[in-house]
Enzyme design. Structure first.
Site, short mmCIF file in Angstrom:
data_model
loop_
_atom_site.label_atom_id
_atom_site.label_comp_id
_atom_site.label_asym_id
_atom_site.label_seq_id
_atom_site.Cartn_x
_atom_site.Cartn_y
_atom_site.Cartn_z
N GLU A 91 9.57 -1.50 3.38
CA GLU A 91 9.31 -1.99 2.00
C GLU A 91 10.47 -2.83 1.47
O GLU A 91 11.00 -2.56 0.39
CB GLU A 91 9.01 -0.80 1.07
CG GLU A 91 7.74 -0.07 1.45
CD GLU A 91 7.28 0.99 0.45
OE1 GLU A 91 8.03 1.32 -0.49
OE2 GLU A 91 6.15 1.49 0.60
N GLU A 114 1.75 3.64 5.69
CA GLU A 114 1.87 4.61 4.58
C GLU A 114 0.58 4.52 3.78
O GLU A 114 0.27 3.46 3.21
CB GLU A 114 3.06 4.31 3.68
CG GLU A 114 4.39 4.70 4.28
CD GLU A 114 5.55 4.61 3.30
OE1 GLU A 114 5.37 4.91 2.10
OE2 GLU A 114 6.65 4.24 3.76
O1 AHR Z 1 6.41 8.18 1.10
C1 AHR Z 1 7.30 8.11 0.01
C2 AHR Z 1 7.91 6.72 -0.17
O2 AHR Z 1 6.90 5.83 -0.55
C3 AHR Z 1 8.51 6.08 1.05
O3 AHR Z 1 9.83 6.50 1.26
C4 AHR Z 1 8.47 4.63 0.70
O4 AHR Z 1 8.40 3.81 1.84
C5 AHR Z 1 7.27 4.50 -0.21
O5 AHR Z 1 7.56 3.78 -1.34
#
Ligand code: AHR
Length: 498
Positions: free
Chosen positions: A173, A292
């Site tokens: 990210e 994610e």
């Molecule tokens: O999963 C929690 C957080 O969410 C992770 O560390 C990040 O990559 C995302 O913003």
């Protein structure tokens, strides 16, 4: 009861399912690692300090790969802190989660743990505070056989054979202002390109994932993807895509429609990848790594006490409606199996997790555990195109079908698997599927998950409040299958050849 029809044929296919679609994620955050997978004083800990009760639950989910060590954490991580004798490892401030990192678990321990749950590690390198050289060194430490500084150091640490880690994330990210040492698209694109080249020079067999936007709502969404890919297109195989959905307004119908938004998001990102390919006159197709995804909104701003570890943060408690959305998101992933080749539910243990642990005590599973279990266990084969004729509801000007479904056909085993969510909050759905293009089937199993209270949860004290039940209302008349999908339910129907 409302009626909905589905048309499928073994000849109309989307893609074979890549088994890496059912991946997980373990970050150094909260109680995911410490008190999650690792608790040396626990009565069920193995000789390495890993909880065997957690190992057994992760094994049950049949997860093929797990992303590690972050997440936001990786953007400040020195991987060298986590190797060698644990007693000599430094304690550091983790700026991502305002925690103390003891480094008792590092790359080698994580690889050992992955082997004990029968899955592959997927490592992320730090392109926040660090850069291509450290990333290249980590590949050499993990994957180079012997005879060099880093490979010999690994061997000295007790790992004579290389770990052979195939999948690598180029940071995490990097567009997010919350990220440690966030970057502009051009800053990141350049560094990611150089890291990719160097990592592949060390090990040409690895595959690389470059960071897309943190989510679709970022102001630079789409232009970020385009610019980053302009720099890295020739050196990477995948682009990452992330999303978390929530229901802060308590509008369940709108919340359950989010999996349709996820579908649009995937199409948009795929189009940007193909736009860059067109500009480069290339027939290469960048695939997507949805590394994610989950429901997350209740614990968004939690930091709790600073500079301690482990601290219980982001321990989202999942309810029945969350299980419906997680199931629907899995359906969306399956229906995009031609483009999404990797996906990781975020996360796996304690933090935004299907699996929960009590310190020194028991484990329990949350509502979202079950749709994931059903699809990861049975979502193997080829995804078929489902043409549905379903009543729909209006959501912010969009028509949302009450039924969302993915159909997976395994011709070799003679199995047809149907995964379906009824998003109707007041009526059951009579789902009718004409199977005349297939050989004769019989119903092997039909299970549903529903609950009269959509806010119902599982807990340590009440671990079986939400769990799958046999659905008796499935009938096969010649080649027509009719299933009654209960109000607001997750369903899996498995058919086998007669
Ligand atoms: O999963 C929690 C957080 O969410 C992770 O560390 C990040 O990559 C995302 O913003």
């Amino acid at each position: 009861m409302a009626i909905t029809k589905v048309n499928i044929s073994p000849f109309f296919t989307i893609s074979k399912v890549d088994k890496r679609l059912f991946g997980g994620f373990i970050e150094h955050i909260g109680r995911a690692v410490y008190e999650g997978i690792y608790e040396p004083d626990h009565p069920k800990a193995d000789k390495n300090g890993f909880r065997q009760d957690v190992i057994n639950l992760v094994k049950k989910l049949k997860i093929p790969l797990i992303r590690y060590p972050g997440g936001n954490f990786v953007s400040g991580y020195n991987w060298e802190d986590g190797i060698g004798a644990p007693a000599n490892r430094p304690v550091r401030l983790d700026l991502a989660w305002k925690a103390l990192e003891t480094n008792l678990i590092g790359t080698n321990e994580f690889v050992d743990w992955c082997r004990s749950v029968n899955c592959e590690p997927m490592l992320a390198v730090n392109l926040g505070t660090r850069g291509p050289d450290n990333a290249k060194n980590l590949v050499e430490y993990c994957n180079y056989t012997k005879g060099t500084y880093w490979s010999e150091l690994r061997r000295k640490h007790g790992y004579l054979d290389p770990h052979n880690i195939k999948l690598w994330c180029l940071g995490n990210e990097m567009d997010g202002p919350w990220q440690i040492h966030a970057k502009t698209a051009s800053e990141y694109g350049r560094i990611a390109c150089e890291a990719a080249k160097m990592m592949k020079w060390v090990d040409p067999n690895i595959e690389l994932i470059v960071c897309g936007s943190s989510h679709r709502g970022m102001s630079t969404f789409a232009s970020w993807e385009a610019e980053v890919l302009e720099h890295t297109f020739d050196h990477v195989e995948y682009l990452s895509i992330h999303t978390y959905y929530g229901n802060p307004e308590n509008d369940t119908a709108a919340f359950l429609a989010k999996s349709d938004e996820m579908n649009i998001f995937i199409k948009e990102v795929s189009s940007v990848c193909d736009y860059v390919a067109a500009k480069k006159r290339s027939d290469k197709r960048i695939m997507l790594s949805f590394d994610e995804w989950n429901v997350w909104y209740r614990t968004r701003d939690e930091q709790k006490k600073n500079w301690v570890t482990p601290k219980p943060i982001l321990e989202e408690v999942y309810n029945m409606e969350d299980a419906l959305l997680v199931g629907s998101m899995l359906i969306t992933l399956l229906n995009n199996a031609d483009r999404v080749k990797i996906a990781c539910i975020a996360q796996l243990v304690n933090v935004l997790a299907p699996i929960m642990t009590e310190k020194g005590g028991k484990t329990w599973v949350q509502s979202i555990f079950y749709p994931f279990l059903h699809i990861s266990t049975h979502g193997k084969g080829v995804v078929l195109t489902s043409v549905i004729d379903s009543p729909a509801y209006d959501c912010q000007g969009k028509s949302i079908p009450y039924l969302t479904i993915a159909c997976v056909y395994d011709a070799d085993k003679g199995e047809l698997k149907l995964f379906a969510v009824n998003r109707h909050l007041k009526k059951s759905l009579e789902m009718i599927i004409d199977l005349s293009s297939f050989d004769s089937f019989k119903i092997f199993e039909c299970i549903s998950i529903n609950h009269p209270d959509l806010k119902a949860v599982n807990s340590l004290k009440n671990p079986n409040n939400i769990k799958p039940k046999k659905n008796e209302k499935a009938h096969l008349n010649k080649k027509l299958i009719c299933v009654e999908l209960p109000i607001a339910s997750w369903n899996m129907i498995r058919l086998v050849k007669k």
